[in-house]
Scaffold this active site. Structure first.
Site, PDB file in Angstrom:
ATOM      1  N   HIS A   1      31.156  59.551  51.835  1.00 13.29           N
ATOM      2  CA  HIS A   1      30.035  58.617  52.028  1.00 13.29           C
ATOM      3  C   HIS A   1      28.778  59.411  52.397  1.00 13.29           C
ATOM      4  O   HIS A   1      28.833  60.310  53.242  1.00 13.29           O
ATOM      5  CB  HIS A   1      30.383  57.615  53.128  1.00 13.29           C
ATOM      6  CG  HIS A   1      29.321  56.568  53.280  1.00 13.29           C
ATOM      7  ND1 HIS A   1      29.170  55.523  52.400  1.00 13.29           N
ATOM      8  CD2 HIS A   1      28.322  56.436  54.194  1.00 13.29           C
ATOM      9  CE1 HIS A   1      28.146  54.768  52.765  1.00 13.29           C
ATOM     10  NE2 HIS A   1      27.618  55.308  53.856  1.00 13.29           N
TER      11      HIS A   1
ATOM     12  N   LYS B   1      40.890  41.142  41.164  1.00 12.46           N
ATOM     13  CA  LYS B   1      40.832  42.524  41.645  1.00 12.46           C
ATOM     14  C   LYS B   1      42.228  43.138  41.763  1.00 12.46           C
ATOM     15  O   LYS B   1      42.437  44.308  41.429  1.00 12.46           O
ATOM     16  CB  LYS B   1      40.137  42.546  43.010  1.00 12.46           C
ATOM     17  CG  LYS B   1      40.034  43.922  43.630  1.00 12.46           C
ATOM     18  CD  LYS B   1      39.097  43.900  44.818  1.00 12.46           C
ATOM     19  CE  LYS B   1      38.975  45.269  45.435  1.00 12.46           C
ATOM     20  NZ  LYS B   1      37.729  45.457  46.165  1.00 12.46           N
TER      21      LYS B   1
ATOM     22  N   ARG C   1      33.444  50.813  44.592  1.00 13.67           N
ATOM     23  CA  ARG C   1      34.122  49.557  44.895  1.00 13.67           C
ATOM     24  C   ARG C   1      34.909  49.729  46.181  1.00 13.67           C
ATOM     25  O   ARG C   1      35.311  50.849  46.492  1.00 13.67           O
ATOM     26  CB  ARG C   1      35.127  49.193  43.790  1.00 13.67           C
ATOM     27  CG  ARG C   1      34.466  48.669  42.618  1.00 13.67           C
ATOM     28  CD  ARG C   1      35.369  48.374  41.461  1.00 13.67           C
ATOM     29  NE  ARG C   1      34.466  48.080  40.370  1.00 13.67           N
ATOM     30  CZ  ARG C   1      33.953  46.882  40.140  1.00 13.67           C
ATOM     31  NH1 ARG C   1      34.322  45.844  40.843  1.00 13.67           N
ATOM     32  NH2 ARG C   1      33.076  46.711  39.179  1.00 13.67           N
TER      33      ARG C   1
HETATM   34  C1  GAR Z   1      27.968  60.624  46.299  1.00 16.18           C
HETATM   35  O1  GAR Z   1      26.745  61.014  46.857  1.00 16.18           O
HETATM   36  C2  GAR Z   1      28.774  59.805  47.275  1.00 16.18           C
HETATM   37  O2  GAR Z   1      28.526  60.140  48.599  1.00 16.18           O
HETATM   38  C3  GAR Z   1      28.278  58.419  46.961  1.00 16.18           C
HETATM   39  O3  GAR Z   1      28.135  58.390  45.576  1.00 16.18           O
HETATM   40  C4  GAR Z   1      27.729  59.673  45.130  1.00 16.18           C
HETATM   41  C5  GAR Z   1      28.545  60.049  43.914  1.00 16.18           C
HETATM   42  O4  GAR Z   1      28.015  61.187  43.312  1.00 16.18           O
HETATM   43  N1  GAR Z   1      29.209  57.454  47.423  1.00 16.18           N
HETATM   44  C6  GAR Z   1      28.857  56.300  47.968  1.00 16.18           C
HETATM   45  O5  GAR Z   1      27.701  55.948  48.092  1.00 16.18           O
HETATM   46  C7  GAR Z   1      30.009  55.438  48.419  1.00 16.18           C
HETATM   47  N2  GAR Z   1      29.562  54.426  49.303  1.00 16.18           N
HETATM   48  P1  GAR Z   1      28.795  61.903  42.114  1.00 16.18           P
HETATM   49  O6  GAR Z   1      29.264  60.820  41.161  1.00 16.18           O
HETATM   50  O7  GAR Z   1      27.770  62.792  41.477  1.00 16.18           O
HETATM   51  O8  GAR Z   1      29.955  62.669  42.697  1.00 16.18           O
END
Ligand code: GAR
Length: 222
Positions: free
Chosen positions: A109, A65, A92
């Site tokens: 989040h 990583k 990640r």
């Molecule tokens: C978003 O809803 C963000 O909150 C989530 O991934 C999605 C990305 O959407 N993030 C997580 O779950 C992080 N733990 P996008 O690629 O359409 O912006």
């Protein structure tokens, strides 16, 4: 004007929201680089469509990583200084290399933290039967979604919601919240002292000089 590096693994709708806010004059920023761990993801395709400097590296191509993060960090910093690193659907955990390279790093989040950290936050909320969930923008620390909270937006859970419908509603809230928070950085209105995050009223904000990490109100954790 602040310089952003956006890290993404998903569809990239939040990257799109950031770019839309910049284009509309609501966010005084430039996306200096887009970085991803998934070369085939929508975010990378969108970034390329917008002509943004984009790097997508497969972690499995590296021995560990740290080596992957060093390569990604070197690519991004090769485009110049970054004021705020934005994890916008980067799936990640940012390791020590990324966190040290980008001391001002925020994560988006899809829940009202500290509820439902980690993966599948939307499914976790539905399983728990909460009536309200939402989204959070927070500073990144060494934990999983445990860093100091900057801003949150609540979203009602409606009868009959499934994960897809609820996620779509949360994402609409994210598309407003994330650019708003980044605009606060651009205005030098975010001050952090340890776990305490203060959003300064307009009049008290120091104008950014040299970016959010310089005179923009953001302070190194003590
Ligand atoms: C978003 O809803 C963000 O909150 C989530 O991934 C999605 C990305 O959407 N993030 C997580 O779950 C992080 N733990 P996008 O690629 O359409 O912006």
């Amino acid at each position: 004007m602040i310089r952003l590096a956006v890290f993404a693994s998903g569809e990239g709708t939040n990257l799109e929201a950031i770019l839309a806010a910049i284009a509309a004059g609501r966010l005084d920023a430039e996306v200096a680089a887009v970085a991803s761990d998934r070369p085939e993801c929508g975010a990378v395709a969108r970034a390329r469509r917008h002509g943004l400097p984009t790097w997508a590296l497969c972690p499995s191509d590296f021995p560990d990583k740290a080596a992957y993060e060093r390569a990604l960090a070197a690519a991004v910093t090769g485009r110049g200084e970054v004021d705020v690193a934005v994890l916008a659907g980067y799936m990640r955990i940012a390791g020590p290399v990324l966190r040290e390279t980008f001391p001002c790093m925020v994560n988006l989040h899809p829940s009202l933290l500290p509820c439902f950290p980690g993966r599948d936050a939307v499914a976790q909320a539905l399983a728990a039967g909460v009536r309200v969930t939402g989204c959070t923008v927070h500073f990144v620390d060494e934990g999983v979604d445990t860093g100091p909270i900057i801003a949150q937006r609540a979203v009602a859970v409606r009868p009959g919601d499934d994960a897809e419908r609820l996620r779509a509603r949360i994402q609409r809230a994210e598309h407003r919240l994330l650019p708003e928070v980044l605009s606060l950085f651009a205005q030098g209105r975010i001050r952090r002292e340890g776990r305490r995050v203060e959003i300064l009223p307009r009049a008290r904000a120091a104008r950014p000089h040299g970016g959010a990490g310089g005179g923009g109100g953001w302070r190194e954790p003590s």
